[in-house]
Enzyme design. Structure first.
Site, PDB file in Angstrom:
ATOM      1  N   HIS A 163       0.838  -1.211   0.000  1.00 50.22           N
ATOM      2  CA  HIS A 163       0.000   0.000   0.000  1.00 50.22           C
ATOM      3  C   HIS A 163       0.872   1.260   0.000  1.00 50.22           C
ATOM      4  CE1 HIS A 163      -2.948   2.884   1.418  1.00 50.22           C
ATOM      5  NE2 HIS A 163      -3.853   1.988   1.760  1.00 50.22           N
ATOM      6  N   GLU A 259      -1.222   1.174  -5.161  1.00 52.79           N
ATOM      7  CA  GLU A 259      -1.088  -0.066  -4.398  1.00 52.79           C
ATOM      8  C   GLU A 259      -1.117  -1.296  -5.299  1.00 52.79           C
ATOM      9  OE1 GLU A 259      -4.218   0.198  -1.410  1.00 52.79           O
ATOM     10  OE2 GLU A 259      -4.155   2.366  -1.605  1.00 52.79           O
TER      11      GLU A 259
HETATM   12  O1  LIG Z   1      -6.733   4.271   6.894  1.00 53.18           O
HETATM   13  P1  LIG Z   1      -6.269   2.921   6.425  1.00 53.18           P
HETATM   14  O2  LIG Z   1      -6.868   1.790   7.216  1.00 53.18           O
HETATM   15  O3  LIG Z   1      -4.774   2.826   6.385  1.00 53.18           O
HETATM   16  O4  LIG Z   1      -6.794   2.752   4.940  1.00 53.18           O
HETATM   17  C1  LIG Z   1      -6.478   3.685   3.948  1.00 53.18           C
HETATM   18  C2  LIG Z   1      -7.113   3.327   2.597  1.00 53.18           C
HETATM   19  O5  LIG Z   1      -6.534   2.145   2.116  1.00 53.18           O
HETATM   20  C3  LIG Z   1      -6.939   1.721   0.800  1.00 53.18           C
HETATM   21  O6  LIG Z   1      -6.385   2.501  -0.171  1.00 53.18           O
HETATM   22  C4  LIG Z   1      -8.435   1.619   0.643  1.00 53.18           C
HETATM   23  O7  LIG Z   1      -8.823   1.487  -0.706  1.00 53.18           O
HETATM   24  C5  LIG Z   1      -9.127   2.821   1.242  1.00 53.18           C
HETATM   25  O8  LIG Z   1     -10.520   2.570   1.268  1.00 53.18           O
HETATM   26  C6  LIG Z   1      -8.604   3.118   2.651  1.00 53.18           C
HETATM   27  O9  LIG Z   1      -9.287   4.194   3.200  1.00 53.18           O
END
Ligand SMILES: O=P(O)(O)OC[C@H]1O[C@H](O)[C@H](O)[C@@H](O)[C@@H]1O
EC number: 5.1.3.15
Length: 282
Positions: A163, A259
């Site tokens: 990510h 990602e």
């Molecule tokens: O805040 P986190 O749990 O790290 O997630 C951050 C982001 O991750 C990904 O990119 C998902 O597609 C998003 O929907 C999410 O909000």
């Protein structure tokens, strides 16, 4: 420099280019100081916090408000989402799984004149018989290999992602070769953008027809992200409104997440099978 910014102190030297460092709370990190790159990896989450190729500038965004606290995912760098992406699959697991908040073990380092590699692994009681390894290899580029091995007697299914948060300027950002069609996680609908990628306020998209490599550029600097072992590429930026609600995002205008992801159907590993999710940053 990242060591000063995070107030990290050297604990011991592991090899010619790798040092164990720690913060005041006792969180352990591995500092790579090699002619090819400088980088910092947190033991919690095997989380790459900083990567600066030589020659080159810092590549990864790290929030000024990120908490470096046990059990809380670091905001920025490269979180490892595993064994679930987002809220897919097993509801008893935390969002994005437990790998990013678990303590990993350092397996080995390997340093030569032209490269440096470091391997960490996670053996979690929640997934008995499943070995998760992350290998970071610094040469003229950075290769991240997330390897899942099924040493159990049963099938094992997982989703996940590397990510990565890349430094950018969202006003000038362009991402190439994502393909026109994407699933919009905000509207829960498939959408098409024929004129090429354009960031909207809040952006949370799953691209299913992306090329294996995407060029991220913002005029002054560009990066190529190569993916393999994935079934999709996720692009995320919270935009102003959502960023204000997330306590550890300091400035949403400075980053884009691109990602390398498994989101469409879980990878199913039979006993003795393995899978490698790979991202190369160059
Ligand atoms: O805040 P986190 O749990 O790290 O997630 C951050 C982001 O991750 C990904 O990119 C998902 O597609 C998003 O929907 C999410 O909000």
């Amino acid at each position: 420099m990242i060591l000063e910014k995070l107030k990290l102190k050297v604990v011991k030297q592991i090899d010619n280019a790798v040092f164990e460092v720690s913060n005041a709370e006792g969180m352990v990190f591995y500092w790579i100081d090699h002619p090819k790159a400088k980088a910092l990896i947190a033991q919690q989450g095997a989380h790459l916090v900083s990567y600066r190729p030589n020659p080159g500038e810092e590549t990864l965004w790290l929030s000024d408000d990120s908490l470096f606290t046990k059990g809380k995912a670091i905001r920025g760098g490269v979180p490892i989402c595993w064994p679930r992406f987002g809220n897919l699959g097993d509801d008893s697991l935390p969002k994005h799984g437990f790998a990013r908040t678990s303590l990993w073990s350092l397996d080995e380092t390997n340093t030569s004149e032209d490269s440096c590699s470091i391997r960490l692994s996670l053996n979690q009681s929640a997934t008995p018989g499943i070995a998760l390894t992350c290998l970071f290899t610094f040469t003229d580029n950075l290769c991240l290999d997330l390897i899942t091995e099924n040493n159990s007697d049963d099938n094992f299914e997982f989703t996940g992602a590397l990510h990565s948060y890349f430094i950018t300027d969202v006003k000038k950002l362009h991402i190439g070769s994502l393909g026109a069609q994407y699933f919009d996680a905000l509207t829960q609908k498939v959408a098409v953008e024929s004129a090429g990628f354009k960031l909207s306020e809040e952006t949370d998209r799953i691209y299913l027809q992306s090329a294996d490599s995407n060029l991220i550029s913002n005029g002054e600097r560009s990066l190529t992200i190569h993916h393999s072992g994935n079934d999709s590429v996720v692009v995320w930026n919270p935009g102003e409104q959502l960023a204000n609600q997330i306590d550890d995002v300091s400035d949403y205008r400075q980053f884009i997440c691109v990602e390398t992801a498994i989101t469409q159907s879980p990878v199913c590993l039979a006993p003795k099978q393995s899978h490698c999710l790979q991202q190369i940053i160059s």
